[in-house]
Scaffold this motif. Sequence first.
Motif, PDB file in Angstrom:
ATOM      1  N   GLU A  21       0.994  -1.068  -0.031  1.00  7.98           N
ATOM      2  CA  GLU A  21       0.360  -0.056   0.111  1.00  7.98           C
ATOM      3  C   GLU A  21       0.896   1.414  -0.172  1.00  7.98           C
ATOM      4  OE1 GLU A  21      -2.956  -3.639   2.146  1.00  7.98           O
ATOM      5  OE2 GLU A  21      -0.265  -2.096   1.823  1.00  7.98           O
ATOM      6  N   THR A  22       1.360   1.656   0.405  1.00 10.05           N
ATOM      7  CA  THR A  22       3.200   2.804   0.227  1.00 10.05           C
ATOM      8  C   THR A  22       3.733   2.404  -0.727  1.00 10.05           C
ATOM      9  OG1 THR A  22       4.563   1.694   0.925  1.00 10.05           O
ATOM     10  CG2 THR A  22       3.089   3.091   2.465  1.00 10.05           C
ATOM     11  N   MET A  23       3.653   1.354  -2.022  1.00  9.30           N
ATOM     12  CA  MET A  23       3.905   1.332  -3.367  1.00  9.30           C
ATOM     13  C   MET A  23       5.502   1.429  -2.829  1.00  9.30           C
ATOM     14  SD  MET A  23       5.184   1.507  -6.390  1.00  9.30           S
ATOM     15  CE  MET A  23       6.353   1.613  -6.862  1.00  9.30           C
ATOM     16  N   GLY A  24       5.979   0.230  -2.474  1.00  8.99           N
ATOM     17  CA  GLY A  24       7.237  -0.298  -1.691  1.00  8.99           C
ATOM     18  C   GLY A  24       7.926   0.402  -0.195  1.00  8.99           C
ATOM     19  N   PRO A  25       8.845   1.276  -1.038  1.00 12.29           N
ATOM     20  CA  PRO A  25      10.054   1.713   0.700  1.00 12.29           C
ATOM     21  C   PRO A  25       9.521   3.076   1.275  1.00 12.29           C
ATOM     22  CG  PRO A  25      11.539   1.683  -1.022  1.00 12.29           C
ATOM     23  CD  PRO A  25      10.368   0.858  -1.679  1.00 12.29           C
ATOM     24  N   CYS A  26       8.532   3.460   2.507  1.00 16.16           N
ATOM     25  CA  CYS A  26       8.712   4.369   3.113  1.00 16.16           C
ATOM     26  C   CYS A  26       9.331   5.148   3.936  1.00 16.16           C
ATOM     27  CB  CYS A  26       7.112   4.337   3.392  1.00 16.16           C
ATOM     28  SG  CYS A  26       6.865   3.543   4.668  1.00 16.16           S
ATOM     29  N   THR A  27      10.651   3.632   4.056  1.00 12.12           N
ATOM     30  CA  THR A  27      11.683   4.246   5.361  1.00 12.12           C
ATOM     31  C   THR A  27      12.832   4.004   4.890  1.00 12.12           C
ATOM     32  OG1 THR A  27      11.438   2.874   7.092  1.00 12.12           O
ATOM     33  CG2 THR A  27      10.094   4.965   7.315  1.00 12.12           C
ATOM     34  N   VAL A  28      14.696   3.914   4.995  1.00 18.21           N
ATOM     35  CA  VAL A  28      15.504   3.194   4.242  1.00 18.21           C
ATOM     36  C   VAL A  28      16.249   3.895   5.299  1.00 18.21           C
ATOM     37  CG1 VAL A  28      16.027   4.851   2.743  1.00 18.21           C
ATOM     38  CG2 VAL A  28      16.778   1.976   2.775  1.00 18.21           C
ATOM     39  N   ASN A  29      17.521   2.595   5.637  1.00  9.33           N
ATOM     40  CA  ASN A  29      18.457   3.283   6.012  1.00  9.33           C
ATOM     41  C   ASN A  29      19.652   4.500   5.139  1.00  9.33           C
ATOM     42  OD1 ASN A  29      18.987   2.608   9.254  1.00  9.33           O
ATOM     43  ND2 ASN A  29      18.552   0.954   8.398  1.00  9.33           N
ATOM     44  N   LEU A  30      20.388   5.183   5.264  1.00  5.44           N
ATOM     45  CA  LEU A  30      21.227   5.513   4.512  1.00  5.44           C
ATOM     46  C   LEU A  30      22.324   4.911   3.893  1.00  5.44           C
ATOM     47  CD1 LEU A  30      20.414   9.602   4.379  1.00  5.44           C
ATOM     48  CD2 LEU A  30      19.090   7.376   2.620  1.00  5.44           C
ATOM     49  N   PRO A  31      23.470   4.784   3.345  1.00  5.83           N
ATOM     50  CA  PRO A  31      24.398   4.771   3.709  1.00  5.83           C
ATOM     51  C   PRO A  31      25.766   5.771   4.255  1.00  5.83           C
ATOM     52  CG  PRO A  31      24.061   5.154   1.281  1.00  5.83           C
ATOM     53  CD  PRO A  31      22.959   6.094   1.357  1.00  5.83           C
ATOM     54  N   GLY A  32      25.207   6.949   3.864  1.00  5.34           N
ATOM     55  CA  GLY A  32      26.366   7.798   5.344  1.00  5.34           C
ATOM     56  C   GLY A  32      25.381   7.816   6.618  1.00  5.34           C
ATOM     57  N   THR A  33      24.235   6.952   6.669  1.00  2.60           N
ATOM     58  CA  THR A  33      23.345   7.013   8.479  1.00  2.60           C
ATOM     59  C   THR A  33      22.763   6.233   8.247  1.00  2.60           C
ATOM     60  OG1 THR A  33      23.260   9.399   7.666  1.00  2.60           O
ATOM     61  CG2 THR A  33      21.374   8.723   9.671  1.00  2.60           C
ATOM     62  N   THR A  34      23.120   5.232   8.983  1.00  8.89           N
ATOM     63  CA  THR A  34      22.463   4.036   9.286  1.00  8.89           C
ATOM     64  C   THR A  34      22.675   3.539  10.371  1.00  8.89           C
ATOM     65  OG1 THR A  34      23.307   3.026   6.868  1.00  8.89           O
ATOM     66  CG2 THR A  34      22.835   1.756   8.497  1.00  8.89           C
ATOM     67  N   ARG A  35      21.692   2.460  11.204  1.00 13.13           N
ATOM     68  CA  ARG A  35      21.560   2.128  12.199  1.00 13.13           C
ATOM     69  C   ARG A  35      21.312   0.928  12.129  1.00 13.13           C
ATOM     70  NH1 ARG A  35      19.737   5.213  17.157  1.00 13.13           N
ATOM     71  NH2 ARG A  35      21.280   6.717  16.771  1.00 13.13           N
ATOM     72  N   ILE A  36      21.556  -0.438  12.594  1.00 15.13           N
ATOM     73  CA  ILE A  36      21.603  -2.241  12.156  1.00 15.13           C
ATOM     74  C   ILE A  36      20.452  -2.173  13.372  1.00 15.13           C
ATOM     75  CG2 ILE A  36      22.310  -4.136  12.274  1.00 15.13           C
ATOM     76  CD1 ILE A  36      23.655  -3.185   9.978  1.00 15.13           C
ATOM     77  N   GLY A  37      18.969  -2.946  12.560  1.00 19.67           N
ATOM     78  CA  GLY A  37      18.506  -2.955  13.369  1.00 19.67           C
ATOM     79  C   GLY A  37      17.044  -2.385  12.973  1.00 19.67           C
ATOM     80  N   THR A  38      17.722  -1.341  12.853  1.00 17.21           N
ATOM     81  CA  THR A  38      16.148  -0.585  12.170  1.00 17.21           C
ATOM     82  C   THR A  38      16.355  -0.687  10.361  1.00 17.21           C
ATOM     83  OG1 THR A  38      17.894   2.202  12.362  1.00 17.21           O
ATOM     84  CG2 THR A  38      17.029   1.277  14.170  1.00 17.21           C
ATOM     85  N   VAL A  39      14.966   0.099  10.156  1.00 20.88           N
ATOM     86  CA  VAL A  39      14.965   0.102   9.055  1.00 20.88           C
ATOM     87  C   VAL A  39      14.933   1.370   8.697  1.00 20.88           C
ATOM     88  CG1 VAL A  39      13.537  -1.492   8.817  1.00 20.88           C
ATOM     89  CG2 VAL A  39      11.755   0.533   9.465  1.00 20.88           C
ATOM     90  N   GLY A  40      15.379   2.552   9.209  1.00 21.47           N
ATOM     91  CA  GLY A  40      15.817   4.251   8.926  1.00 21.47           C
ATOM     92  C   GLY A  40      14.726   4.724   8.637  1.00 21.47           C
ATOM     93  N   ILE A  41      15.211   6.663   8.084  1.00 20.90           N
ATOM     94  CA  ILE A  41      14.316   7.782   8.679  1.00 20.90           C
ATOM     95  C   ILE A  41      13.016   6.788   7.137  1.00 20.90           C
ATOM     96  CG2 ILE A  41      16.362   8.453   9.380  1.00 20.90           C
ATOM     97  CD1 ILE A  41      16.846   9.562   6.756  1.00 20.90           C
ATOM     98  N   PRO A  42      12.600   8.220   7.004  1.00 23.28           N
ATOM     99  CA  PRO A  42      11.704   8.219   6.492  1.00 23.28           C
ATOM    100  C   PRO A  42      11.645   8.635   4.472  1.00 23.28           C
ATOM    101  CG  PRO A  42      10.211   8.872   7.817  1.00 23.28           C
ATOM    102  CD  PRO A  42      11.914   9.198   8.900  1.00 23.28           C
ATOM    103  N   LEU A  43      11.154   8.045   4.025  1.00 27.86           N
ATOM    104  CA  LEU A  43      11.870   8.944   2.235  1.00 27.86           C
ATOM    105  C   LEU A  43      11.651  10.196   2.117  1.00 27.86           C
ATOM    106  CD1 LEU A  43      12.501   6.110   1.465  1.00 27.86           C
ATOM    107  CD2 LEU A  43      12.287   5.889  -0.655  1.00 27.86           C
ATOM    108  N   PRO A  44      12.235  10.931   1.246  1.00 27.26           N
ATOM    109  CA  PRO A  44      11.519  12.172   1.256  1.00 27.26           C
ATOM    110  C   PRO A  44      10.001  12.222   0.363  1.00 27.26           C
ATOM    111  CG  PRO A  44      13.485  11.857  -0.384  1.00 27.26           C
ATOM    112  CD  PRO A  44      12.914  10.227   0.720  1.00 27.26           C
TER     113      PRO A  44
END
Length: 624
Positions: free
Chosen positions: A400-423
């Motif tokens: 329902e979100t057309m795939g990713p709505c959050t992701v970890n970034l190459p320079g801002t990653t925290r393993i175990g989380t699914v990152g921050i919202p996409l733009p």
Amino acid sequence: MTHDDTTPPEGVRLPGGPVRELSTEPLVAAHPGMTCPWALAERVSRSPEGALVSRKTALGRGWQDMSAAAFRTHVREVAAGLVAAGLQPGDAVGIMARTSYEWTLMDFAAWEAGLVVVPVYETSSAEQVQWILTDSDVRLLLVENRAMEVMVDSIKASQPHLAHLTVLCTEREALPSLVAAGRSVEAAELDRRSAALTSDTLATVVYTSGTTGRPKGAELTHGNLVHLCVNACAHVPEVLGGPDVRILLFLPLAHVLGRFLEIAVVCSQAGVLGHAPDVRNLVPDLESFQPTAVLAVPRVFEKIYNAADARAVGTRQKVFRLAAKTAIAYSRALDTAKGPSPTLRAQHAAFNRLVFARLRSVLGGRVRYVVSGGGPLGERLGHFYRGAGVNVLEGYGLTETMGPCTVNLPGTTRIGTVGIPLPGCSVRLAEDAEILVRGIGTFRGYHDDPQATAAALTRDGWLATGDLGSIEEGGFLRITGRKKEIIVTAGGKNVAPSLLEDRLRGHPLVSQVLVVGDNRPCIGALICLDAEMLPQWLHNHGLEEMDVAQAARDIRVRSALERAVTRANQAVSRAESIRTFSVLPTDFTVANGLLTPSLKVRREEAHRRFASEIDELYARPLSA
């Protein structure tokens, strides 16, 4: 980035007080003409002769590039054939096939002709296919082979309301016949149809492969597809930017994550897309295609890890397991203020030459990033791959979100989380910690199902995901469980099964796990053996050959699994630990209806089918 860094990534807004909501502004503004035909035309205008698609040669030993201009020409030829077939703007066409060049071609041809695409998994049952074709009123269906054609023809014969359905088979030269028929259609008609599309026009209806109930058709617009992909390209240029990006697509294109990647490569500056229809040939395909990034569901990364462990024998296996521990420790140390110690750095460097370089070569040798989605990867595997020199970017999203709505970034990653919202995406936590999402990729509703739409979407557009989560310092989203999967034991202990299941699947013998215990005195588990890994494991341990059913009864196999359960239990409290388990003589698969096409366990079905086995777990003495 360390765990102590509480500075939010650029573009993420964090309100004061306890963090309950995250929001990231779009990097690229939307406009009404942002459609899939527009995206392809834009790519051609940027680099008409640059490669967009790479296809396997006839002998399957190499890859032949196709320019963006040549691909668009092929798209418009097939689109003209669809117009010649009598399809009107807004009509639905279906695709039932494995991941292939033909699927991507048909996707963009249908959009060029102003049509709506309905993907169908090639593994779907006749009942599922019948429901999807009927519910979405598909007018033309492209199937991959004769077997699929026969199944759909039998459905048509028993369903008079599907008499209008045209079935085309690629084995019967369906696409060349469309091209031939389309020669009578003027280019101006295609131009008129594509120009009439807007970002609000329905582009596709994707049926959920949910773990319960009848599939629901999520309606996604051209704006959902393209605006999200354009912003993703700007958001992670390390993955989708640059002149040498190569993406080998082996995820099912019936799954929204595969579709996202397909469109994102078209929206990228110069990315090249390849297709791998048979996962049995995935390793040689990766080696020959040499992708720069690999996007897959967690089970793929588990299989790569387990295969590497199972194929190492004797001393080599001890070396691999020590290397794995070193990789995990090294990755965890990267998230501390001091970083890895000199001793750990030296050990890591040694294993990089002995083990990690070979692992990276399995992924093609040029992979810079691994993107995991479609389910939780787990910290163990995330740290292992990063420690082995493969940057893991875990994300989160739904059909329902057309795939990713959050992701970890190459320079801002925290393993175990699914990152921050996409733009252009926002995340909010409800009072019960359910994750709510809203943004440019969020669907407009379920097809012809206003009741389900109202249950999923709030009046102001927030989607209730059914997942539970928390927001950590720095604005990182962590998935903690699924509302419907939380187990409440007879003692009142709430247990999320995913952590235990993840750790148990890390054993080479284990294929799937179902953790149980609702209203029971303790947590139990049903374990399925991995038929592919079993022969190698038996050989490594000096045991005679046996099939899965025999191994499920073997005391030596059970002893190995008991040790695996003990290790898994170290990650949880005593009240959450597995105290009883059984080994099933069969596996959970898509074919037998116990896995979704995205390889998630259909829990309700598994509970129903193995009710007696679950009862038996609690009829035996429990471990101390």
